[in-house]
Design a protein around this motif. Structure first.
Motif, PDB file in Angstrom:
ATOM      1  N   VAL A  11     -67.338  28.181  25.989  1.00 26.34           N
ATOM      2  CA  VAL A  11     -68.426  27.731  27.980  1.00 26.34           C
ATOM      3  C   VAL A  11     -69.259  27.094  27.634  1.00 26.34           C
ATOM      4  O   VAL A  11     -69.719  26.201  28.812  1.00 26.34           O
ATOM      5  N   GLN A  12     -70.144  26.773  26.723  1.00 27.27           N
ATOM      6  CA  GLN A  12     -71.447  25.677  26.628  1.00 27.27           C
ATOM      7  C   GLN A  12     -71.041  24.508  26.647  1.00 27.27           C
ATOM      8  O   GLN A  12     -71.822  23.941  27.341  1.00 27.27           O
ATOM      9  N   LEU A  13     -69.444  23.921  26.662  1.00 30.63           N
ATOM     10  CA  LEU A  13     -69.446  22.878  26.485  1.00 30.63           C
ATOM     11  C   LEU A  13     -69.019  22.171  27.566  1.00 30.63           C
ATOM     12  O   LEU A  13     -68.980  21.326  27.626  1.00 30.63           O
ATOM     13  N   TRP A  14     -68.292  23.072  28.435  1.00 29.81           N
ATOM     14  CA  TRP A  14     -68.125  22.607  29.742  1.00 29.81           C
ATOM     15  C   TRP A  14     -69.506  22.485  30.346  1.00 29.81           C
ATOM     16  O   TRP A  14     -69.868  21.549  31.248  1.00 29.81           O
ATOM     17  N   ARG A  15     -69.810  23.530  30.089  1.00 35.15           N
ATOM     18  CA  ARG A  15     -71.850  23.098  30.744  1.00 35.15           C
ATOM     19  C   ARG A  15     -72.595  22.075  30.495  1.00 35.15           C
ATOM     20  O   ARG A  15     -72.930  21.385  31.040  1.00 35.15           O
ATOM     21  N   TYR A  76     -61.819  17.022  38.857  1.00 37.15           N
ATOM     22  CA  TYR A  76     -60.490  16.490  38.494  1.00 37.15           C
ATOM     23  C   TYR A  76     -60.689  16.760  36.722  1.00 37.15           C
ATOM     24  O   TYR A  76     -60.800  16.550  35.353  1.00 37.15           O
ATOM     25  N   PRO A  77     -60.372  18.296  36.443  1.00 38.63           N
ATOM     26  CA  PRO A  77     -60.582  18.798  35.345  1.00 38.63           C
ATOM     27  C   PRO A  77     -59.679  18.563  34.171  1.00 38.63           C
ATOM     28  O   PRO A  77     -60.238  18.389  33.168  1.00 38.63           O
ATOM     29  N   ARG A  78     -58.412  18.402  34.754  1.00 33.77           N
ATOM     30  CA  ARG A  78     -57.135  17.926  33.160  1.00 33.77           C
ATOM     31  C   ARG A  78     -57.815  17.268  32.197  1.00 33.77           C
ATOM     32  O   ARG A  78     -57.124  16.926  30.975  1.00 33.77           O
ATOM     33  N   LYS A  79     -58.755  16.033  33.256  1.00 36.00           N
ATOM     34  CA  LYS A  79     -59.011  15.002  31.586  1.00 36.00           C
ATOM     35  C   LYS A  79     -59.634  15.403  30.492  1.00 36.00           C
ATOM     36  O   LYS A  79     -60.077  15.379  29.278  1.00 36.00           O
ATOM     37  N   LEU A 104     -60.466  27.701  26.459  1.00 36.97           N
ATOM     38  CA  LEU A 104     -60.836  26.672  27.117  1.00 36.97           C
ATOM     39  C   LEU A 104     -60.441  26.913  28.309  1.00 36.97           C
ATOM     40  O   LEU A 104     -61.511  26.851  29.216  1.00 36.97           O
ATOM     41  N   ASP A 105     -59.084  27.078  29.395  1.00 37.11           N
ATOM     42  CA  ASP A 105     -59.562  26.765  30.457  1.00 37.11           C
ATOM     43  C   ASP A 105     -60.140  28.231  31.132  1.00 37.11           C
ATOM     44  O   ASP A 105     -60.681  27.967  32.195  1.00 37.11           O
ATOM     45  N   ALA A 106     -59.930  30.125  30.489  1.00 34.75           N
ATOM     46  CA  ALA A 106     -61.088  30.756  30.938  1.00 34.75           C
ATOM     47  C   ALA A 106     -62.588  30.266  31.655  1.00 34.75           C
ATOM     48  O   ALA A 106     -63.140  30.438  32.165  1.00 34.75           O
ATOM     49  N   VAL A 111     -67.440  28.505  34.067  1.00 39.88           N
ATOM     50  CA  VAL A 111     -68.353  27.804  34.134  1.00 39.88           C
ATOM     51  C   VAL A 111     -68.254  26.867  35.829  1.00 39.88           C
ATOM     52  O   VAL A 111     -68.946  26.505  36.889  1.00 39.88           O
ATOM     53  N   PHE A 112     -67.309  26.837  37.031  1.00 40.91           N
ATOM     54  CA  PHE A 112     -66.741  26.273  37.897  1.00 40.91           C
ATOM     55  C   PHE A 112     -66.196  27.003  38.393  1.00 40.91           C
ATOM     56  O   PHE A 112     -64.621  27.351  38.931  1.00 40.91           O
ATOM     57  N   PRO A 113     -66.427  28.010  38.561  1.00 41.13           N
ATOM     58  CA  PRO A 113     -65.502  28.501  39.772  1.00 41.13           C
ATOM     59  C   PRO A 113     -65.145  28.868  40.990  1.00 41.13           C
ATOM     60  O   PRO A 113     -63.201  29.695  41.638  1.00 41.13           O
ATOM     61  N   ALA A 114     -65.815  28.531  41.756  1.00 35.99           N
ATOM     62  CA  ALA A 114     -65.917  27.748  43.254  1.00 35.99           C
ATOM     63  C   ALA A 114     -64.569  26.337  43.028  1.00 35.99           C
ATOM     64  O   ALA A 114     -64.006  25.978  43.989  1.00 35.99           O
ATOM     65  N   SER A 115     -64.607  25.755  42.399  1.00 33.73           N
ATOM     66  CA  SER A 115     -63.888  24.220  42.585  1.00 33.73           C
ATOM     67  C   SER A 115     -61.951  24.054  41.657  1.00 33.73           C
ATOM     68  O   SER A 115     -61.693  25.140  41.119  1.00 33.73           O
TER      69      SER A 115
END
Length: 131
Positions: A11-15, A76-79, A104-106, A111-115
């Motif tokens: 979560v910290q890394l995504w933010r 574009y979250p995959r990359k 990681l996916d959770a 972090v991006f609930p509506a994306s």
């Protein structure tokens, strides 16, 4: 920066990835792996470290280069998932398969609930599956 292989760290890394994107845009710098790693790890982000992370970042059977422009993580979250996975594996000196992808996916969904969902095909199969 302390990196662990759990959901709280992810979560910290995504933010931090999103904040770094905004920071680099404000500095008129490219949002690329090289600049992200330099911003996160400073002098620890040597050319060898950047090369190692890039060599482990594979999306659609293509290796990503350090200067490739990255799209926004919310669209574009995959990359970005593969980038974070490679960073965690490199920092912890573990194999890519040992990084907890479900967590990681959770974390991305937190972090991006509506994306854009990461696993669109998996969610579509769950919905269309009988039962």
């Amino acid at each position: 920066m302390e990196i662990t292989n759990n959901q709280a760290c992810f979560v910290q890394l995504w933010r931090r990835l999103e904040r770094t994107r905004r920071l680099l845009a404000g500095q008129y710098k490219r949002f690329c792996i090289r600049h992200v790693l330099k911003a996160w790890f400073g002098p620890e982000a040597t050319d060898d470290f950047i090369w190692l992370v890039c060599s482990r970042t594979v999306v659609a059977d293509e290796q990503v280069c350090g200067n490739d422009l990255l799209p926004p993580p919310s669209l574009y979250p995959r990359k970005h998932r593969e980038l974070l996975r490679a960073i965690v594996a490199t920092k912890l000196d573990i194999g890519l398969r040992h990084v907890h992808l479900a967590e990681l996916d959770a974390a991305y969904s937190i972090v991006f609930p509506a994306s854009t969902p990461i696993n669109v095909n998996k969610k579509a199969r769950r919905i269309s599956a009988p039962g």
